[in-house]
Design an enzyme around this catalytic site. Structure first.
Site, mmCIF file in Angstrom:
data_model
loop_
_atom_site.group_PDB
_atom_site.id
_atom_site.type_symbol
_atom_site.label_atom_id
_atom_site.label_comp_id
_atom_site.label_asym_id
_atom_site.label_seq_id
_atom_site.Cartn_x
_atom_site.Cartn_y
_atom_site.Cartn_z
ATOM 1 N N GLY A 98 -6.178 8.633 -2.725
ATOM 2 C CA GLY A 98 -6.608 7.251 -2.913
ATOM 3 C C GLY A 98 -5.838 6.318 -1.996
ATOM 4 O O GLY A 98 -4.742 6.634 -1.540
ATOM 5 N N LYS B 104 2.598 7.365 -5.510
ATOM 6 C CA LYS B 104 2.143 6.112 -4.899
ATOM 7 C C LYS B 104 3.221 5.649 -3.921
ATOM 8 O O LYS B 104 4.380 5.455 -4.300
ATOM 9 C CB LYS B 104 1.891 5.052 -5.967
ATOM 10 C CG LYS B 104 1.422 3.713 -5.396
ATOM 11 C CD LYS B 104 1.101 2.740 -6.482
ATOM 12 C CE LYS B 104 -0.186 3.071 -7.179
ATOM 13 N NZ LYS B 104 -1.375 2.909 -6.341
ATOM 14 N N ASP C 133 -3.713 -6.789 -11.962
ATOM 15 C CA ASP C 133 -4.758 -6.228 -11.086
ATOM 16 C C ASP C 133 -5.678 -5.314 -11.891
ATOM 17 O O ASP C 133 -6.024 -4.224 -11.448
ATOM 18 C CB ASP C 133 -4.120 -5.472 -9.922
ATOM 19 C CG ASP C 133 -5.155 -5.120 -8.834
ATOM 20 O OD1 ASP C 133 -6.165 -5.837 -8.736
ATOM 21 O OD2 ASP C 133 -4.953 -4.125 -8.122
ATOM 22 N N GLY D 113 -5.205 1.862 -1.379
ATOM 23 C CA GLY D 113 -5.488 0.490 -1.779
ATOM 24 C C GLY D 113 -4.873 -0.489 -0.815
ATOM 25 O O GLY D 113 -4.337 -0.118 0.238
ATOM 26 N N GLY D 114 -4.917 -1.768 -1.193
ATOM 27 C CA GLY D 114 -4.406 -2.806 -0.309
ATOM 28 C C GLY D 114 -2.911 -2.773 -0.132
ATOM 29 O O GLY D 114 -2.393 -3.255 0.867
ATOM 30 N N MET D 115 -2.191 -2.197 -1.104
ATOM 31 C CA MET D 115 -0.733 -2.222 -1.047
ATOM 32 C C MET D 115 -0.099 -0.851 -0.924
ATOM 33 O O MET D 115 1.055 -0.743 -0.515
ATOM 34 C CB MET D 115 -0.196 -2.907 -2.307
ATOM 35 C CG MET D 115 -0.505 -4.378 -2.371
ATOM 36 S SD MET D 115 -0.225 -5.019 -4.028
ATOM 37 C CE MET D 115 -1.477 -4.164 -4.943
ATOM 38 N N VAL E 253 -2.085 6.632 -2.501
ATOM 39 C CA VAL E 253 -1.768 7.566 -3.582
ATOM 40 C C VAL E 253 -1.989 8.983 -3.071
ATOM 41 O O VAL E 253 -3.051 9.301 -2.533
ATOM 42 C CB VAL E 253 -2.633 7.303 -4.826
ATOM 43 C CG1 VAL E 253 -2.265 8.283 -5.944
ATOM 44 C CG2 VAL E 253 -2.445 5.876 -5.308
#
Length: 624
Positions: free
Chosen positions: A22, A44, A136, A24-26, A29
């Site tokens: 995975g 993460k 979030d 994401g923006g930050m 994973v």
């Protein structure tokens, strides 16, 4: 210099990255293998651009520590967190299942939607009580397993400053689920999380998010200024009660939303119990014109008798007509139905009750709050009661309106202090104290190296804090030391056995002895495989050194008897083979041996010696 992050690389000397699962923006994973505990985890790893922001990194570390303390069945478990050469990571429980977003896209019934959202609220409520705000929440951050258990991920890392909108004007995270205060850069609170859950509920019921636009900023602006249409206008199978719950959760003013996850859950439960009452229109009656009054005659100084008679006849006609009209009006007023059907709202949450009454044309009168052993804001009584009630009418029932409905609402069971001194008590004694104080008891059992099994470690809320009577106080009870299972070690090599013992948190003890088994192989272990031991306990293994070899003595030239005796003394098994010889000095002596002198053999191995014997006459003749 930061270590390289990619498949096969190892983070902090412990987590070997297998593949990325995975992004994401930050953070990314990764599926990773924990070499210390021999298990797979979700790792993460913070993006490098955020790792350079000291304030963000400090918040990341602080809130990751807070998230690690959240132990709840609907919250992903955080095992470890740290940094190595500028790379910041969190090791979490690896979850199997599908995201709530995938399930929503596949279509959910209202009942299934409520069941899943209820679990998300349980997780959020637990986090809020521990001072952690998610910031979030979105369906992509909720994983649902095959048994329908929803688990919320990404706790404590979604905030990148006072606002989720960066200085460049782009929205960090998914703007569809941002609360209005987040979109405006204001402080984020637990009520902001509940707005995000309201968006998820809306999407689960209607099959689409409340607001769509061409850009993230445009969506955020709609969150601030636009009112969404009711879910039932998109999905007709959504009840009015669920409509009301969703719309309250999406109030722009945080003070008008649900103020806690428990209140949100109670409203959902009430909506399922009483989806809606059938509504009907109210007949409106316009006022009738005033009765017609005949004209007054003009009195002449000297009236004409005939004219006077005609005037009197007209007067009587007008009076008769007025009497008939008045009779008709009175008959209508006295025979019209001045009753209305009041819907039953007892048992519902106050917000749902108000929505049902207003939907049926009623206004809410006085709201009286009393303490009762039921959930706060539950409607206990109503006045008028359900069924037929009189309309409030004026001027002979021409002007009527529905009565206001007064409500008696539970203020909850009240509050009490959680008993102090629960730590160290047995589970039974602590539970009895809590029940005596009016609380429900929940139990969570964990391993502890310091607290004896069966004794209470702590309570949540802790002793001395004020909590609602009837609410659940969770006791954390010791299961004693965490035990480790002893693996099967016999038949394995020494190095493998030692690694397995240490991997279970146990201490290896190694002895060696001679054995017919190959050198380095474990031939015994204590305790036996499958035994359960406290961590740090010793597991003993005995390793084979193999069999000691015997050196074959040199018996060539020896007399037969001496050679046989020498081999037996060396622990070997001699066998004798005779061979004719023409050399007199070789008769009766060993002329050869196998294995040859100096060879190393197993004890008891067979050694063949060749002994010379005198050649016969026949043999000599043949030789001539």
């Amino acid at each position: 210099m930061s270590p390289e992050v990619g498949e096969g690389s190892t983070i902090d000397g412990r987590y070997r990255l297998l593949r990325r699962i995975g992004s994401g923006g930050m953070a990314d994973v990764w599926l990773a293998e924990d070499s210390h505990l021999q298990r797979r985890v979700a790792l993460k790893i913070l993006h490098q651009r955020f790792a350079q922001d000291r304030e963000f990194v400090e918040r990341f570390r602080r809130e990751a520590e807070a998230a690690a303390g959240l132990q709840h069945p609907n919250i992903v478990a955080v095992f470890d967190r740290g940094d190595i050469e500028g790379t910041y990571y969190i090791a979490m429980q690896l979850l199997e299942g599908r995201s709530l977003k995938e399930l929503i896209d596949g279509g959910l019934t209202p009942e299934h939607s409520v069941a899943l959202i209820r679990q998300v609220l349980e997780a959020a409520g637990f986090a809020h009580r521990h001072g952690v705000v998610h910031r979030d929440l979105k369906p992509q951050n909720v994983i649902v397993d095959d048994e329908g258990v929803a688990t919320v991920t990404d706790f404590g890392i979604a905030r990148a400053g006072a606002s989720e909108i960066t200085q460049a004007g782009s929205v960090m995270g998914t703007p569809h689920y941002l609360s209005p205060e987040q979109a405006q850069g204001q402080d984020v609170t637990a009520v902001s999380d509940l707005y995000s859950i309201g968006v998820i509920l809306y999407e689960a019921l209607a099959g689409q998010v409340p607001f769509e636009a061409d850009s993230a900023i445009a969506i955020a602006m709609k969150q601030v200024s636009h009112t969404p249409q009711r879910p039932s206008s998109i999905a007709p199978n959504v009840s009015p009660a669920l409509d009301a719950v969703a719309m309250r959760a999406l109030e722009k003013d945080p003070g008008q939303r649900f103020q806690s996850a428990d209140a949100f859950i109670a409203a959902l439960d009430a909506a399922l119990r009483n989806p809606a009452a059938e509504g009907g229109g109210t007949a409106a009656f316009a006022p009738l014109p005033p009765p017609v009054v005949g004209p007054e005659g003009v009195i002449a100084a000297e009236p004409d008798p005939e004219e006077e008679r005609r005037r009197r006849r007209r007067r009587w006609v007008w009076l008769a007509l007025a009497a008939v009209l008045l009779g008709a009006v009175l008959g209508f007023a006295l025979t019209r139905d001045t009753t209305t059907n009041v819907p039953g709202v007892t048992g519902n949450q106050l917000n749902v009750a108000i929505a049902l009454l207003e939907q049926n044309g009623f206004k809410v009168g006085d709201v009286n709050r009393v303490q009762r052993e039921v959930a706060a804001n539950t409607v206990l009584e109503q006045d008028p009661p359900p069924g037929d009630a009189s309309l409030q009418c004026a001027f002979l029932s021409f002007f009527c309106s529905k009565p206001k409905v007064g409500l008696t609402v539970s203020a909850g069971p009240g509050s009490a202090k959680v008993p102090a001194g629960l730590s160290g008590l047995s589970q039974e004694d602590a539970s009895a104290k809590l029940e005596e104080a009016g609380f429900e008891v929940g139990v969570e059992k964990v391993n502890s190296d310091q607290v004896e099994a069966g004794l209470v470690i702590r309570s949540d809320p802790s002793g001395g804090k004020t909590a609602t009577r009837g609410s659940t106080v969770v006791l954390t009870v010791s299961k004693g030391q965490k035990l480790a299972g002893v693996p099967v070690l016999v038949g394995t090599q020494r190095s493998v056995a030692v690694q397995q013992i240490r991997g279970r948190g146990l201490t290896p003890s190694v002895e060696e002895e001679e054995s017919a088994k190959p050198a380095g192989e474990v031939i015994r272990q204590a305790p036996s495989a499958g035994s359960q031991l406290p961590r740090g306990s010793t597991v003993s293994i005995v390793v084979s050194k193999g069999v000691k070899k015997t050196k074959v003595p040199n018996v060539i030239g020896e007399e037969r008897a001496e050679a046989v005796e020498a081999l037996r003394e060396a622990g070997l098994a001699p066998t004798v083979s005779e061979q004719e010889t023409e050399v007199p000095s070789q008769v009766g002596r060993v002329t050869d041996q196998f294995p040859p002198p100096g060879s190393e053999v197993e004890p008891g191995a067979e050694v063949t010696v060749v002994v010379g014997k005198r050649a016969t006459a026949e043999s000599e003749g043949e030789a001539e």
